[in-house]
Write a protein that holds these residues in place. Structure first.
Motif, PDB file in Angstrom:
ATOM      1  N   UNK A  63      24.274  32.311 -32.108  1.00  0.00           N
ATOM      2  CA  UNK A  63      24.380  30.899 -31.748  1.00  0.00           C
ATOM      3  C   UNK A  63      23.090  30.114 -31.984  1.00  0.00           C
ATOM      4  N   UNK A  64      21.986  30.781 -32.189  1.00  0.00           N
ATOM      5  CA  UNK A  64      20.716  30.068 -32.171  1.00  0.00           C
ATOM      6  C   UNK A  64      20.532  29.060 -33.290  1.00  0.00           C
ATOM      7  N   UNK A  65      21.327  29.171 -34.350  1.00  0.00           N
ATOM      8  CA  UNK A  65      21.239  28.165 -35.416  1.00  0.00           C
ATOM      9  C   UNK A  65      21.808  26.823 -34.982  1.00  0.00           C
ATOM     10  N   UNK A  66      22.665  26.824 -33.962  1.00  0.00           N
ATOM     11  CA  UNK A  66      23.349  25.586 -33.589  1.00  0.00           C
ATOM     12  C   UNK A  66      23.134  25.167 -32.134  1.00  0.00           C
ATOM     13  N   UNK A  67      22.658  26.099 -31.316  1.00  0.00           N
ATOM     14  CA  UNK A  67      22.501  25.826 -29.886  1.00  0.00           C
ATOM     15  C   UNK A  67      21.014  25.699 -29.545  1.00  0.00           C
ATOM     16  N   UNK A  68      20.729  24.792 -28.631  1.00  0.00           N
ATOM     17  CA  UNK A  68      19.369  24.641 -28.133  1.00  0.00           C
ATOM     18  C   UNK A  68      19.431  24.310 -26.644  1.00  0.00           C
ATOM     19  N   UNK A  69      18.488  24.869 -25.883  1.00  0.00           N
ATOM     20  CA  UNK A  69      18.459  24.621 -24.447  1.00  0.00           C
ATOM     21  C   UNK A  69      17.083  24.141 -24.047  1.00  0.00           C
ATOM     22  N   UNK A  70      17.053  23.150 -23.189  1.00  0.00           N
ATOM     23  CA  UNK A  70      15.792  22.655 -22.655  1.00  0.00           C
ATOM     24  C   UNK A  70      15.936  22.492 -21.145  1.00  0.00           C
ATOM     25  N   UNK A  71      14.826  22.661 -20.474  1.00  0.00           N
ATOM     26  CA  UNK A  71      14.827  22.507 -19.031  1.00  0.00           C
ATOM     27  C   UNK A  71      13.701  21.603 -18.592  1.00  0.00           C
ATOM     28  N   UNK A  72      13.959  20.827 -17.572  1.00  0.00           N
ATOM     29  CA  UNK A  72      12.952  19.943 -16.989  1.00  0.00           C
ATOM     30  C   UNK A  72      13.061  20.080 -15.477  1.00  0.00           C
ATOM     31  N   UNK A  73      12.266  20.987 -14.920  1.00  0.00           N
ATOM     32  CA  UNK A  73      12.419  21.228 -13.485  1.00  0.00           C
ATOM     33  C   UNK A  73      11.843  20.091 -12.647  1.00  0.00           C
ATOM     34  N   UNK A  75      12.687  17.067 -13.173  1.00  0.00           N
ATOM     35  CA  UNK A  75      13.864  16.221 -13.011  1.00  0.00           C
ATOM     36  C   UNK A  75      15.093  17.021 -12.600  1.00  0.00           C
ATOM     37  N   UNK A  76      14.912  18.340 -12.445  1.00  0.00           N
ATOM     38  CA  UNK A  76      16.017  19.227 -12.055  1.00  0.00           C
ATOM     39  C   UNK A  76      17.183  19.163 -13.029  1.00  0.00           C
ATOM     40  N   UNK A  77      16.878  19.133 -14.318  1.00  0.00           N
ATOM     41  CA  UNK A  77      17.921  19.019 -15.334  1.00  0.00           C
ATOM     42  C   UNK A  77      17.739  20.098 -16.398  1.00  0.00           C
ATOM     43  N   UNK A  78      18.842  20.697 -16.794  1.00  0.00           N
ATOM     44  CA  UNK A  78      18.867  21.601 -17.935  1.00  0.00           C
ATOM     45  C   UNK A  78      19.894  21.057 -18.924  1.00  0.00           C
ATOM     46  N   UNK A  79      19.497  21.019 -20.190  1.00  0.00           N
ATOM     47  CA  UNK A  79      20.351  20.408 -21.213  1.00  0.00           C
ATOM     48  C   UNK A  79      20.694  21.434 -22.291  1.00  0.00           C
ATOM     49  N   UNK A  80      21.942  21.440 -22.696  1.00  0.00           N
ATOM     50  CA  UNK A  80      22.403  22.294 -23.803  1.00  0.00           C
ATOM     51  C   UNK A  80      22.844  21.381 -24.940  1.00  0.00           C
ATOM     52  N   UNK A  81      22.200  21.522 -26.073  1.00  0.00           N
ATOM     53  CA  UNK A  81      22.545  20.773 -27.275  1.00  0.00           C
ATOM     54  C   UNK A  81      23.298  21.692 -28.216  1.00  0.00           C
ATOM     55  N   UNK A  82      24.467  21.265 -28.659  1.00  0.00           N
ATOM     56  CA  UNK A  82      25.245  22.053 -29.620  1.00  0.00           C
ATOM     57  C   UNK A  82      25.472  21.189 -30.851  1.00  0.00           C
ATOM     58  N   UNK A  83      25.042  21.695 -31.985  1.00  0.00           N
ATOM     59  CA  UNK A  83      25.212  20.985 -33.257  1.00  0.00           C
ATOM     60  C   UNK A  83      26.252  21.699 -34.114  1.00  0.00           C
ATOM     61  N   UNK A  84      26.795  20.986 -35.086  1.00  0.00           N
ATOM     62  CA  UNK A  84      27.755  21.595 -35.998  1.00  0.00           C
ATOM     63  C   UNK A  84      28.918  22.240 -35.278  1.00  0.00           C
ATOM     64  N   UNK A  85      29.525  21.499 -34.354  1.00  0.00           N
ATOM     65  CA  UNK A  85      30.580  22.069 -33.522  1.00  0.00           C
ATOM     66  C   UNK A  85      31.739  22.583 -34.368  1.00  0.00           C
ATOM     67  N   UNK A  86      32.302  23.693 -33.921  1.00  0.00           N
ATOM     68  CA  UNK A  86      33.434  24.342 -34.567  1.00  0.00           C
ATOM     69  C   UNK A  86      34.586  24.431 -33.577  1.00  0.00           C
TER      70      UNK A  86
END
Length: 129
Positions: A63-73, A75-86
């Motif tokens: 999944x690493x070619x299309x998924x990315x995760x970032x965290x900002x503690x 702001x207490x937020x974790x974000x999942x970015x998915x590109x090239x959805x299938x």
């Protein structure tokens, strides 16, 4: 601790989506945050995780070619970015939080649902033309 996931919806193949998970309550004990997904009739699988204080980012090779995760503690937020959805990305996506040091440090532990203490309600991503 409460986790609130959002950002899902109906998207077309090739599009991108950004899912957010907001943590509230006594978050000081959280060490690792993750996203899992569950497609209809299938198991809930780990797709990405990150240390709550940064670092220890982990995405399966498939999944690493299309998924990315970032965290900002801060702001207490974790974000999942998915590109090239299938179409096969169609699933309910859940965020989860672990207070376990083993989860933070061990790759296998991160993939195990039993290692997580708190779960969000899930957000549905449907990929269809």
């Amino acid at each position: 601790v409460q986790l609130q996931a959002s950002g899902g919806g109906l998207v077309q193949p090739g599009d991108s989506v950004r899912l957010s998970c907001v943590a509230s309550g006594p978050t000081f004990g959280i060490l690792f945050m993750a996203w899992f997904r569950q497609a209809p009739g299938k198991e809930r699988d780990f797709v990405a995780g990150v240390g709550w204080r940064g670092g220890n980012r982990h995405i399966p090779d498939s999944l690493k070619d299309r998924f990315a995760i970032t965290g900002d503690n801060a702001k207490n937020v974790v974000t999942l970015q998915i590109n090239g959805l299938k179409p096969e990305d169609t699933a309910v996506y859940y965020c989860a939080a672990s207070t376990s040091r083993q989860t933070l440090l061990n790759l296998n532990a991160r993939r195990s649902r039993s290692r997580y203490d708190y779960w969000g309600q899930g957000t549905l991503v449907t990929v269809s033309s």
